[in-house]
Motif scaffolding. Structure first.
Motif, PDB file in Angstrom:
ATOM      1  N   ARG A 160       7.858  -2.105 -15.495  1.00  0.00           N
ATOM      2  CA  ARG A 160       7.194  -2.653 -14.314  1.00  0.00           C
ATOM      3  C   ARG A 160       8.258  -3.146 -13.352  1.00  0.00           C
ATOM      4  O   ARG A 160       9.387  -3.456 -13.758  1.00  0.00           O
ATOM      5  CB  ARG A 160       6.201  -3.771 -14.677  1.00  0.00           C
ATOM      6  CG  ARG A 160       6.825  -5.004 -15.266  1.00  0.00           C
ATOM      7  CD  ARG A 160       5.837  -5.856 -16.035  1.00  0.00           C
ATOM      8  NE  ARG A 160       4.659  -6.209 -15.283  1.00  0.00           N
ATOM      9  CZ  ARG A 160       4.480  -7.342 -14.627  1.00  0.00           C
ATOM     10  NH1 ARG A 160       5.440  -8.244 -14.631  1.00  0.00           N
ATOM     11  NH2 ARG A 160       3.365  -7.603 -13.991  1.00  0.00           N
ATOM     12  N   VAL A 161       7.894  -3.203 -12.068  1.00  0.00           N
ATOM     13  CA  VAL A 161       8.794  -3.705 -11.034  1.00  0.00           C
ATOM     14  C   VAL A 161       8.041  -4.768 -10.253  1.00  0.00           C
ATOM     15  O   VAL A 161       6.931  -4.519  -9.767  1.00  0.00           O
ATOM     16  CB  VAL A 161       9.257  -2.578 -10.092  1.00  0.00           C
ATOM     17  CG1 VAL A 161      10.085  -3.154  -8.942  1.00  0.00           C
ATOM     18  CG2 VAL A 161      10.066  -1.534 -10.860  1.00  0.00           C
ATOM     19  N   VAL A 162       8.637  -5.950 -10.137  1.00  0.00           N
ATOM     20  CA  VAL A 162       8.021  -7.051  -9.406  1.00  0.00           C
ATOM     21  C   VAL A 162       8.999  -7.530  -8.341  1.00  0.00           C
ATOM     22  O   VAL A 162      10.129  -7.922  -8.646  1.00  0.00           O
ATOM     23  CB  VAL A 162       7.642  -8.222 -10.340  1.00  0.00           C
ATOM     24  CG1 VAL A 162       7.016  -9.356  -9.536  1.00  0.00           C
ATOM     25  CG2 VAL A 162       6.693  -7.754 -11.431  1.00  0.00           C
ATOM     26  N   PHE A 163       8.558  -7.484  -7.076  1.00  0.00           N
ATOM     27  CA  PHE A 163       9.339  -8.019  -5.969  1.00  0.00           C
ATOM     28  C   PHE A 163       8.786  -9.389  -5.613  1.00  0.00           C
ATOM     29  O   PHE A 163       7.672  -9.513  -5.115  1.00  0.00           O
ATOM     30  CB  PHE A 163       9.246  -7.098  -4.750  1.00  0.00           C
ATOM     31  CG  PHE A 163       9.914  -5.764  -4.927  1.00  0.00           C
ATOM     32  CD1 PHE A 163      11.288  -5.645  -4.844  1.00  0.00           C
ATOM     33  CD2 PHE A 163       9.153  -4.634  -5.184  1.00  0.00           C
ATOM     34  CE1 PHE A 163      11.902  -4.414  -5.011  1.00  0.00           C
ATOM     35  CE2 PHE A 163       9.755  -3.397  -5.346  1.00  0.00           C
ATOM     36  CZ  PHE A 163      11.135  -3.285  -5.271  1.00  0.00           C
ATOM     37  N   GLY A 164       9.579 -10.426  -5.898  1.00  0.00           N
ATOM     38  CA  GLY A 164       9.216 -11.768  -5.487  1.00  0.00           C
ATOM     39  C   GLY A 164       9.746 -12.047  -4.094  1.00  0.00           C
ATOM     40  O   GLY A 164      10.358 -11.189  -3.451  1.00  0.00           O
TER      41      GLY A 164
END
Length: 273
Positions: free
Chosen positions: A33-37
């Motif tokens: 998964r990829v999460v951009f905060g």
């Protein structure tokens, strides 16, 4: 008259059809998964060809929706579903890749801020059939007159979520409807994960037994998400061994998101009947 067809079929992780030819089953992708905060604008995803033959893959962003049972399906198949898509916020390159056996390739992913909240799409990598896929001369000659032959080729795909958040994650959860049942010789623990915050939650469901010797881990279900389009999802976990009446079970839902990883999101206790 003889008719022969080559029919492509998309298979996400598994195709239950013993007669078909499956293309790309050796595809692997990392991370999951990829999460951009806030302030995070770039990431790298790696594709691996773990097979013994060269393979070509397409890369695309697809909007997918979570159902209450945890299934992830294309929004196109559920037009009534409503999600906050990240397609307009995310760019990626390349979009078509050819890999030799045991070779890997980096996909560069970039995101721009949205207009608040959480947006999500799924980066989907699909293995394409090689040019040689089809009927051999012997196969073509083997069909009788007036016969129709069908060959199904499964195109193997892997999808990972790409999430863009514009603020601090509001990730809160609870455990509801915790129960123990027995199906034949298998003991099952069933529970609902309830999303209470504005954002999705993602983590591990850990099931412990407690007695005088202390707390011991029985089993765990890794990487369980509850996305904003559903309020709850059901998780069923088989136990490796039976439990005795009166035994105490403790279930912990532990955050495995990039933000505050390892924190306990929810906990519940049950005395086995």
């Amino acid at each position: 008259m003889m008719l022969r067809f080559l029919v492509p079929v998309f298979a996400f992780l598994l195709m239950a059809e013993p007669a078909l030819a499956q293309v790309g089953a050796d595809l692997n992708i990392s991370p999951k998964r990829v999460v951009f905060g806030p302030g995070e604008r770039s990431a790298t995803v790696y594709i691996f060809n773990q097979g013994d033959q060269p393979a070509t893959y397409t890369v695309e962003l697809v909007d997918r929706v979570m159902l209450p049972d945890g299934q992830i399906v294309a929004v196109a198949d559920h037009p009534e579903a409503r999600i906050e898509s990240a397609q307009d916020l995310v760019q990626y390159t390349p979009r078509r890749i050819t890999l030799q056996p045991r070779e890997s390739q980096a996909i560069r992913v970039r995101a721009r801020p949205g207009e608040g909240g959480e947006h999500r799409s799924h980066l989907t990598v699909t293995a394409l059939p090689p040019e040689s896929t089809g009927f051999t001369v012997d196969q073509a000659a083997g069909a009788g007159e007036n016969e129709v032959s069908l060959q199904v080729v499964a195109l193997f795909s892997v999808s990972i979520p790409v999430i863009v958040r514009d603020g601090a994650a509001d990730a809160r959860a609870a455990i509801d409807r915790l129960s123990v049942s027995k199906v034949e010789d298998q003991t099952l623990v069933s529970l609902d994960l309830v999303r209470q915050g504005a954002n999705s939650v993602y983590g591990d469901v850990e099931i412990y037994t407690e007695d005088r010797a202390g707390r011991q881990l029985l089993t765990a279900v890794r990487g369980v998400a509850v996305y904003p389009e559903v309020e709850r999802r059901t998780v069923i976990a088989p136990l490796p061994s039976p439990i005795t009446p009166g035994q105490t079970l403790t279930v912990i839902y532990r955050n495995d998101d990039d933000a505050d990883s390892g924190a306990v999101l929810a906990t519940a206790t049950l005395i086995a009947p």
